[in-house]
Enzyme design. Structure first.
Site, PDB file in Angstrom:
ATOM      1  N   ARG A   1       0.873  -1.227   0.032  1.00  0.00           N
ATOM      2  CA  ARG A   1       0.083   0.121   0.004  1.00  0.00           C
ATOM      3  C   ARG A   1       0.784   1.223   0.007  1.00  0.00           C
ATOM      4  O   ARG A   1       1.830   1.253   0.531  1.00  0.00           O
ATOM      5  CB  ARG A   1      -0.811   0.158   1.266  1.00  0.00           C
ATOM      6  CG  ARG A   1      -1.727  -1.084   1.487  1.00  0.00           C
ATOM      7  CD  ARG A   1      -2.740  -1.141   2.750  1.00  0.00           C
ATOM      8  NE  ARG A   1      -3.561  -2.091   3.064  1.00  0.00           N
ATOM      9  CZ  ARG A   1      -3.376  -3.122   3.696  1.00  0.00           C
ATOM     10  NH1 ARG A   1      -2.033  -3.391   4.089  1.00  0.00           N
ATOM     11  NH2 ARG A   1      -4.259  -4.017   3.675  1.00  0.00           N
TER      12      ARG A   1
ATOM     13  N   LYS B   1      -2.586  -2.040   7.936  1.00  0.00           N
ATOM     14  CA  LYS B   1      -3.856  -1.519   8.568  1.00  0.00           C
ATOM     15  C   LYS B   1      -3.740  -2.239   9.913  1.00  0.00           C
ATOM     16  O   LYS B   1      -3.291  -3.237  10.203  1.00  0.00           O
ATOM     17  CB  LYS B   1      -4.947  -1.994   7.662  1.00  0.00           C
ATOM     18  CG  LYS B   1      -4.925  -1.201   6.735  1.00  0.00           C
ATOM     19  CD  LYS B   1      -6.305  -1.345   5.770  1.00  0.00           C
ATOM     20  CE  LYS B   1      -6.579  -0.654   4.546  1.00  0.00           C
ATOM     21  NZ  LYS B   1      -7.862  -1.195   3.921  1.00  0.00           N
TER      22      LYS B   1
ATOM     23  N   HIS C   1      -2.087   2.137  -5.893  1.00  0.00           N
ATOM     24  CA  HIS C   1      -3.125   0.704  -5.782  1.00  0.00           C
ATOM     25  C   HIS C   1      -2.694  -0.001  -7.028  1.00  0.00           C
ATOM     26  O   HIS C   1      -2.890  -1.129  -6.951  1.00  0.00           O
ATOM     27  CB  HIS C   1      -4.178   1.086  -5.172  1.00  0.00           C
ATOM     28  CG  HIS C   1      -4.470   0.508  -3.747  1.00  0.00           C
ATOM     29  ND1 HIS C   1      -3.735   0.833  -3.011  1.00  0.00           N
ATOM     30  CD2 HIS C   1      -5.321  -0.385  -3.305  1.00  0.00           C
ATOM     31  CE1 HIS C   1      -4.164  -0.038  -1.830  1.00  0.00           C
ATOM     32  NE2 HIS C   1      -4.987  -0.533  -2.037  1.00  0.00           N
TER      33      HIS C   1
ATOM     34  N   ARG D   1      -0.120  -2.336  -6.901  1.00  0.00           N
ATOM     35  CA  ARG D   1      -0.378  -3.412  -5.879  1.00  0.00           C
ATOM     36  C   ARG D   1      -1.367  -4.491  -6.524  1.00  0.00           C
ATOM     37  O   ARG D   1      -1.257  -5.638  -6.186  1.00  0.00           O
ATOM     38  CB  ARG D   1      -1.050  -2.898  -4.619  1.00  0.00           C
ATOM     39  CG  ARG D   1      -1.445  -3.810  -3.638  1.00  0.00           C
ATOM     40  CD  ARG D   1      -1.782  -2.859  -2.189  1.00  0.00           C
ATOM     41  NE  ARG D   1      -2.681  -3.704  -1.389  1.00  0.00           N
ATOM     42  CZ  ARG D   1      -2.301  -4.379  -0.278  1.00  0.00           C
ATOM     43  NH1 ARG D   1      -1.107  -4.448  -0.196  1.00  0.00           N
ATOM     44  NH2 ARG D   1      -3.075  -4.811   0.709  1.00  0.00           N
TER      45      ARG D   1
ATOM     46  N   HIS E   1      -4.071  -9.118   3.898  1.00  0.00           N
ATOM     47  CA  HIS E   1      -5.485  -8.852   4.323  1.00  0.00           C
ATOM     48  C   HIS E   1      -5.941 -10.004   5.480  1.00  0.00           C
ATOM     49  O   HIS E   1      -5.188 -10.939   5.472  1.00  0.00           O
ATOM     50  CB  HIS E   1      -6.081  -9.716   2.863  1.00  0.00           C
ATOM     51  CG  HIS E   1      -5.973  -8.708   1.712  1.00  0.00           C
ATOM     52  ND1 HIS E   1      -6.375  -9.041   0.493  1.00  0.00           N
ATOM     53  CD2 HIS E   1      -5.838  -7.402   1.708  1.00  0.00           C
ATOM     54  CE1 HIS E   1      -6.166  -7.988  -0.371  1.00  0.00           C
ATOM     55  NE2 HIS E   1      -5.966  -6.939   0.322  1.00  0.00           N
TER      56      HIS E   1
ATOM     57  N   TYR F   1      -8.895 -10.901  -6.560  1.00  0.00           N
ATOM     58  CA  TYR F   1      -7.732 -10.953  -7.715  1.00  0.00           C
ATOM     59  C   TYR F   1      -7.907 -12.408  -8.439  1.00  0.00           C
ATOM     60  O   TYR F   1      -7.432 -12.411  -9.442  1.00  0.00           O
ATOM     61  CB  TYR F   1      -6.492 -10.926  -7.000  1.00  0.00           C
ATOM     62  CG  TYR F   1      -6.321  -9.597  -6.280  1.00  0.00           C
ATOM     63  CD1 TYR F   1      -5.943  -8.378  -7.102  1.00  0.00           C
ATOM     64  CD2 TYR F   1      -6.341  -9.468  -4.888  1.00  0.00           C
ATOM     65  CE1 TYR F   1      -5.644  -7.144  -6.268  1.00  0.00           C
ATOM     66  CE2 TYR F   1      -6.004  -8.235  -4.099  1.00  0.00           C
ATOM     67  CZ  TYR F   1      -5.885  -7.231  -4.988  1.00  0.00           C
ATOM     68  OH  TYR F   1      -5.614  -6.008  -4.340  1.00  0.00           O
TER      69      TYR F   1
END
Length: 304
Positions: free
Chosen positions: A152, A176, A250, A253, A276, A285
């Site tokens: 990110r 995150k 992004h 990414r 994630h 994806y």
């Protein structure tokens, strides 16, 4: 407890205890400020007046105002977060937001840059870096790392010099929820980072007069490189690349994740690399890869 006080306390809770990103906290804060506004039109100023009917009417008003479905879905999430916290802290006897539902956000597949396009982009970055310009050396190392490790933009900007291990080709990043993870990168990224650290970063650091600190990627004035600068760079790089979708970092990414799966990488390994929490988030994806497979089939298969 007044709603205004509750939303302020909830905001502090998200920042201090849940470690939400500043962007998410700001978005939730704006959503809940609008909820306070709407509640006032119904003469509700205390948390005790929050009920499922009021919350549903608030979302319905947003629908009537033709707000995007993604925005309405986020508002529902903000309201559920608030009422859940109020219930857990015994400020509400029940959680009226537990049954609140919003229209599903319309699914959009992320933009993916083709293999040939990636090669062309990096050729341009390498040519500029070869001139010895410190910003060119930095930009090549930055994009190599974002694409090579599927980072990110906030993670890339937060990397410090000591976070990069060139011997093991890994970088430690903070994702995150303030969660750290270690992810690999390739030999091209290693070469670019080495050249930047030796010939680019010292020049940029000198411009800042000591403001660089431990940051790996520095701006043209010598301070830590910020996300806005990275967005401007990637938007400029992707201007000439065919295809619709976001033109920010992004895209690199998304492309890295898709290319990994196209190459046979395990879905859970890609999940760990991306940071994630849910495998379902990573599975988007696989849809991108299937779409690319279908396009190739139509172009190449004799019985398509």
């Amino acid at each position: 407890m007044r709603l205004t006080e509750a939303t302020a306390a909830h905001r502090d809770h998200l920042a201090r205890e849940r470690a939400y990103s500043p962007h998410t906290i700001a978005a939730y804060g704006a959503d809940l400020a609008d909820l306070v506004r709407f509640a006032a039109t119904r003469q509700v100023e205390e948390v005790g007046g929050l009920d499922l009917e009021l919350l549903r009417d608030w979302l319905w008003e947003a629908t009537e105002r033709k707000l995007a479905r993604a925005t309405i879905a986020r508002r529902a999430a903000a309201a559920r977060s608030l009422t859940g916290w109020l219930h857990r802290t015994e400020r509400l006897p029940t959680d009226p937001g537990a049954r609140l539902r919003a229209p599903k956000a319309q699914g959009r597949l992320p933009r993916v840059i083709g293999d040939d396009q990636v090669t062309e982009l990096f050729a341009g970055l390498e040519a500029r870096a070869a001139e010895g310009d410190p910003s060119g050396l930095r930009d090549l190392a930055l994009i190599e790392l974002i694409y090579g490790s599927a980072l990110r933009v906030s993670e890339a900007c937060g990397v410090d010099v000591d976070d990069v291990d060139l011997s093991s080709l890994t970088v430690r990043v903070t994702g995150k929820g303030a969660k750290d993870r270690v992810v690999p990168f390739g030999v091209p990224a290693s070469r670019a980072i080495t050249a930047y650290r030796e010939r680019g970063r010292p020049v940029l650091a000198e411009r800042g007069g000591g403001a660089a600190g431990a940051a790996l990627f520095l701006g043209d004035r010598g301070g830590r490189l910020g996300p806005r600068s990275v967005h401007r760079l990637t938007s400029r790089l992707l201007e000439a690349v065919p295809g619709s979708g976001p033109s920010g970092p992004h895209a690199f990414r998304h492309s890295a994740a898709t290319h990994l799966l196209d190459g046979g990488a395990d879905l859970r390994a890609v999940q760990a690399m991306l940071g994630h929490a849910s495998l379902g988030t990573t599975q988007i994806y696989t849809h991108v890869s299937m779409e690319r497979l279908a396009e190739s089939y139509k172009l190449a298969h004799p019985r398509s």
